[in-house]
Design a protein around this motif. Structure first.
Motif, PDB file in Angstrom:
ATOM      1  N   GLY A 104     -98.874  -3.975  -5.684  1.00 20.09           N
ATOM      2  CA  GLY A 104     -98.916  -5.261  -6.365  1.00 20.09           C
ATOM      3  C   GLY A 104     -97.572  -5.957  -6.491  1.00 20.09           C
ATOM      4  N   GLN A 105     -96.519  -5.352  -5.997  1.00 20.89           N
ATOM      5  CA  GLN A 105     -95.180  -5.950  -6.046  1.00 20.89           C
ATOM      6  C   GLN A 105     -94.848  -6.528  -4.671  1.00 20.89           C
ATOM      7  OE1 GLN A 105     -93.224  -6.011  -8.899  1.00 20.89           O
ATOM      8  NE2 GLN A 105     -95.063  -5.194  -9.859  1.00 20.89           N
ATOM      9  N   ARG A 106     -94.166  -7.671  -4.660  1.00 14.35           N
ATOM     10  CA  ARG A 106     -93.757  -8.298  -3.407  1.00 14.35           C
ATOM     11  C   ARG A 106     -92.302  -8.729  -3.539  1.00 14.35           C
ATOM     12  NH1 ARG A 106     -93.433 -13.113  -0.358  1.00 14.35           N
ATOM     13  NH2 ARG A 106     -94.393 -12.903   1.690  1.00 14.35           N
ATOM     14  N   ALA A 107     -91.558  -8.532  -2.478  1.00 19.37           N
ATOM     15  CA  ALA A 107     -90.156  -8.962  -2.456  1.00 19.37           C
ATOM     16  C   ALA A 107     -89.840  -9.521  -1.076  1.00 19.37           C
ATOM     17  CB  ALA A 107     -89.235  -7.793  -2.756  1.00 19.37           C
ATOM     18  N   GLU A 108     -89.007 -10.538  -1.046  1.00 17.65           N
ATOM     19  CA  GLU A 108     -88.481 -11.063   0.207  1.00 17.65           C
ATOM     20  C   GLU A 108     -87.033 -10.616   0.313  1.00 17.65           C
ATOM     21  OE1 GLU A 108     -89.206 -15.216   0.837  1.00 17.65           O
ATOM     22  OE2 GLU A 108     -91.357 -14.980   0.456  1.00 17.65           O
ATOM     23  N   LEU A 109     -86.710 -10.080   1.479  1.00 15.76           N
ATOM     24  CA  LEU A 109     -85.405  -9.455   1.693  1.00 15.76           C
ATOM     25  C   LEU A 109     -84.702 -10.049   2.896  1.00 15.76           C
ATOM     26  CD1 LEU A 109     -86.919  -5.899   1.684  1.00 15.76           C
ATOM     27  CD2 LEU A 109     -85.693  -6.885  -0.233  1.00 15.76           C
ATOM     28  N   GLU A 110     -83.390 -10.142   2.799  1.00 15.15           N
ATOM     29  CA  GLU A 110     -82.590 -10.463   3.958  1.00 15.15           C
ATOM     30  C   GLU A 110     -81.981  -9.164   4.456  1.00 15.15           C
ATOM     31  OE1 GLU A 110     -79.163 -13.472   4.151  1.00 15.15           O
ATOM     32  OE2 GLU A 110     -81.030 -14.644   4.176  1.00 15.15           O
ATOM     33  N   ARG A 111     -82.102  -8.933   5.764  1.00  9.74           N
ATOM     34  CA  ARG A 111     -81.620  -7.698   6.365  1.00  9.74           C
ATOM     35  C   ARG A 111     -80.761  -8.027   7.577  1.00  9.74           C
ATOM     36  NH1 ARG A 111     -86.060  -3.536   7.393  1.00  9.74           N
ATOM     37  NH2 ARG A 111     -84.759  -2.151   6.166  1.00  9.74           N
ATOM     38  N   VAL A 112     -79.721  -7.246   7.792  1.00  8.76           N
ATOM     39  CA  VAL A 112     -78.851  -7.408   8.949  1.00  8.76           C
ATOM     40  C   VAL A 112     -79.036  -6.174   9.826  1.00  8.76           C
ATOM     41  CG1 VAL A 112     -76.469  -7.644   9.751  1.00  8.76           C
ATOM     42  CG2 VAL A 112     -77.205  -8.787   7.633  1.00  8.76           C
ATOM     43  N   LEU A 113     -79.370  -6.407  11.084  1.00  8.74           N
ATOM     44  CA  LEU A 113     -79.559  -5.321  12.044  1.00  8.74           C
ATOM     45  C   LEU A 113     -78.478  -5.451  13.109  1.00  8.74           C
ATOM     46  CD1 LEU A 113     -82.361  -5.970  10.695  1.00  8.74           C
ATOM     47  CD2 LEU A 113     -83.387  -4.910  12.680  1.00  8.74           C
ATOM     48  N   VAL A 114     -77.659  -4.417  13.231  1.00  7.67           N
ATOM     49  CA  VAL A 114     -76.554  -4.405  14.182  1.00  7.67           C
ATOM     50  C   VAL A 114     -76.891  -3.406  15.284  1.00  7.67           C
ATOM     51  CG1 VAL A 114     -74.083  -3.985  14.496  1.00  7.67           C
ATOM     52  CG2 VAL A 114     -74.922  -5.019  12.362  1.00  7.67           C
ATOM     53  N   PHE A 115     -76.827  -3.864  16.529  1.00  4.69           N
ATOM     54  CA  PHE A 115     -77.258  -3.059  17.667  1.00  4.69           C
ATOM     55  C   PHE A 115     -76.128  -2.802  18.657  1.00  4.69           C
ATOM     56  CE2 PHE A 115     -80.998  -5.436  16.323  1.00  4.69           C
ATOM     57  CZ  PHE A 115     -81.991  -4.466  16.307  1.00  4.69           C
ATOM     58  N   THR A 116     -76.201  -1.647  19.306  1.00  5.10           N
ATOM     59  CA  THR A 116     -75.511  -1.434  20.573  1.00  5.10           C
ATOM     60  C   THR A 116     -76.598  -1.442  21.635  1.00  5.10           C
ATOM     61  OG1 THR A 116     -75.625   0.978  20.425  1.00  5.10           O
ATOM     62  CG2 THR A 116     -73.613  -0.083  19.597  1.00  5.10           C
ATOM     63  N   ILE A 117     -76.190  -1.801  22.839  1.00  2.00           N
ATOM     64  CA  ILE A 117     -77.141  -1.942  23.937  1.00  2.00           C
ATOM     65  C   ILE A 117     -76.654  -1.111  25.109  1.00  2.00           C
ATOM     66  CG2 ILE A 117     -78.127  -3.601  25.575  1.00  2.00           C
ATOM     67  CD1 ILE A 117     -77.912  -5.657  23.185  1.00  2.00           C
ATOM     68  N   LYS A 118     -77.592  -0.390  25.721  1.00  2.00           N
ATOM     69  CA  LYS A 118     -77.283   0.439  26.894  1.00  2.00           C
ATOM     70  C   LYS A 118     -78.411   0.263  27.898  1.00  2.00           C
ATOM     71  CE  LYS A 118     -76.481   5.301  28.119  1.00  2.00           C
ATOM     72  NZ  LYS A 118     -76.408   6.667  27.578  1.00  2.00           N
ATOM     73  N   ASP A 119     -78.077   0.041  29.144  1.00  2.00           N
ATOM     74  CA  ASP A 119     -79.084  -0.132  30.199  1.00  2.00           C
ATOM     75  C   ASP A 119     -80.057  -1.268  29.859  1.00  2.00           C
ATOM     76  OD1 ASP A 119     -77.906   2.117  31.427  1.00  2.00           O
ATOM     77  OD2 ASP A 119     -79.299   3.477  30.402  1.00  2.00           O
ATOM     78  N   ASN A 120     -79.559  -2.321  29.241  1.00  2.00           N
ATOM     79  CA  ASN A 120     -80.370  -3.479  28.843  1.00  2.00           C
ATOM     80  C   ASN A 120     -81.465  -3.134  27.847  1.00  2.00           C
ATOM     81  OD1 ASN A 120     -79.019  -5.571  30.256  1.00  2.00           O
ATOM     82  ND2 ASN A 120     -79.891  -4.778  32.147  1.00  2.00           N
ATOM     83  N   LEU A 121     -81.251  -2.079  27.072  1.00  2.00           N
ATOM     84  CA  LEU A 121     -82.186  -1.665  26.027  1.00  2.00           C
ATOM     85  C   LEU A 121     -81.404  -1.419  24.738  1.00  2.00           C
ATOM     86  CD1 LEU A 121     -84.276   0.899  28.093  1.00  2.00           C
ATOM     87  CD2 LEU A 121     -85.007  -1.399  27.393  1.00  2.00           C
ATOM     88  N   LEU A 122     -82.097  -1.506  23.622  1.00  2.00           N
ATOM     89  CA  LEU A 122     -81.471  -1.229  22.335  1.00  2.00           C
ATOM     90  C   LEU A 122     -81.158   0.264  22.262  1.00  2.00           C
ATOM     91  CD1 LEU A 122     -83.829  -3.396  20.123  1.00  2.00           C
ATOM     92  CD2 LEU A 122     -81.639  -4.044  21.152  1.00  2.00           C
ATOM     93  N   HIS A 123     -79.906   0.596  21.943  1.00  2.00           N
ATOM     94  CA  HIS A 123     -79.461   1.982  21.985  1.00  2.00           C
ATOM     95  C   HIS A 123     -79.234   2.556  20.582  1.00  2.00           C
ATOM     96  CE1 HIS A 123     -76.434   5.216  23.073  1.00  2.00           C
ATOM     97  NE2 HIS A 123     -77.514   5.568  23.718  1.00  2.00           N
ATOM     98  N   HIS A 124     -78.592   1.804  19.711  1.00  2.00           N
ATOM     99  CA  HIS A 124     -78.386   2.185  18.312  1.00  2.00           C
ATOM    100  C   HIS A 124     -78.667   0.970  17.446  1.00  2.00           C
ATOM    101  CE1 HIS A 124     -76.366   6.179  18.364  1.00  2.00           C
ATOM    102  NE2 HIS A 124     -76.097   5.823  19.597  1.00  2.00           N
ATOM    103  N   CYS A 125     -79.125   1.215  16.228  1.00  2.00           N
ATOM    104  CA  CYS A 125     -79.318   0.144  15.257  1.00  2.00           C
ATOM    105  C   CYS A 125     -78.906   0.631  13.884  1.00  2.00           C
ATOM    106  CB  CYS A 125     -80.776  -0.313  15.219  1.00  2.00           C
ATOM    107  SG  CYS A 125     -81.095  -1.590  13.979  1.00  2.00           S
ATOM    108  N   TRP A 126     -78.039  -0.142  13.234  1.00  2.00           N
ATOM    109  CA  TRP A 126     -77.657   0.096  11.847  1.00  2.00           C
ATOM    110  C   TRP A 126     -78.296  -1.009  11.027  1.00  2.00           C
ATOM    111  CZ3 TRP A 126     -74.656   0.766  16.061  1.00  2.00           C
ATOM    112  CH2 TRP A 126     -74.022   2.009  16.212  1.00  2.00           C
ATOM    113  N   VAL A 127     -79.034  -0.644   9.987  1.00  2.00           N
ATOM    114  CA  VAL A 127     -79.748  -1.613   9.159  1.00  2.00           C
ATOM    115  C   VAL A 127     -79.023  -1.740   7.822  1.00  2.00           C
ATOM    116  CG1 VAL A 127     -81.930  -2.192   8.050  1.00  2.00           C
ATOM    117  CG2 VAL A 127     -81.929  -1.012  10.266  1.00  2.00           C
TER     118      VAL A 127
END
Length: 140
Positions: A104-127
């Motif tokens: 019954g609780q709702r929240a709107e959040l802002e999130r920052v996702l930082v990626f490294t990319i390898k072989d044109n694919l997402l390799h790491h993500c820090w949230v």
């Protein structure tokens, strides 16, 4: 990236990283789960902060996908908007606005996702969550 990289090489790598992230964003906006999963490298590692059952490093595509599905299940996560997408030669980043709902609780959040990319694919993500305490409550 080498310190001897030319400005053209840096610009090309930045553009390549931006293209990868734009494909990811398009799949996320379309809720295309297969396309989203295809964007992750087999070695994909998801780094989540906080003090909740999902905090920590989820190493390898299967473990990361399991964690992402668990997040969606626990918090009824919904993408509201992609605020911005930015890419440089070494990292790509997006800022998302998401809704979490639970008990019954709702929240709107802002999130920052930082990626490294390898072989044109997402390799790491820090949230990085704007309100980590709130996220921890939803994921407890």
């Amino acid at each position: 990236m080498s310190t001897n990289a030319t400005q053209d090489e840096l610009a090309r790598q930045s553009a390549a990283n931006l293209a990868v992230l734009e494909r990811y964003v398009a799949a996320w906006r379309a809720l295309d789960i297969a396309a989203l999963a295809a964007m992750y490298h087999d070695e994909f590692t998801l780094h989540w902060f906080g003090h909740n059952p999902l905090a920590g490093d989820h190493v390898g595509k299967p473990a990361a996908l399991k964690a992402l599905f668990d997040l969606s299940r626990r918090a009824n996560r919904k993408l509201l908007n992609i605020v911005d997408v930015i890419a440089g030669p070494q990292r790509a980043m997006l800022i998302s606005r998401e809704a979490f709902e639970r008990d019954g609780q709702r929240a709107e959040l802002e999130r920052v996702l930082v990626f490294t990319i390898k072989d044109n694919l997402l390799h790491h993500c820090w949230v990085y969550d704007r309100d980590q305490v709130l996220v921890d409550r939803f994921l407890a």
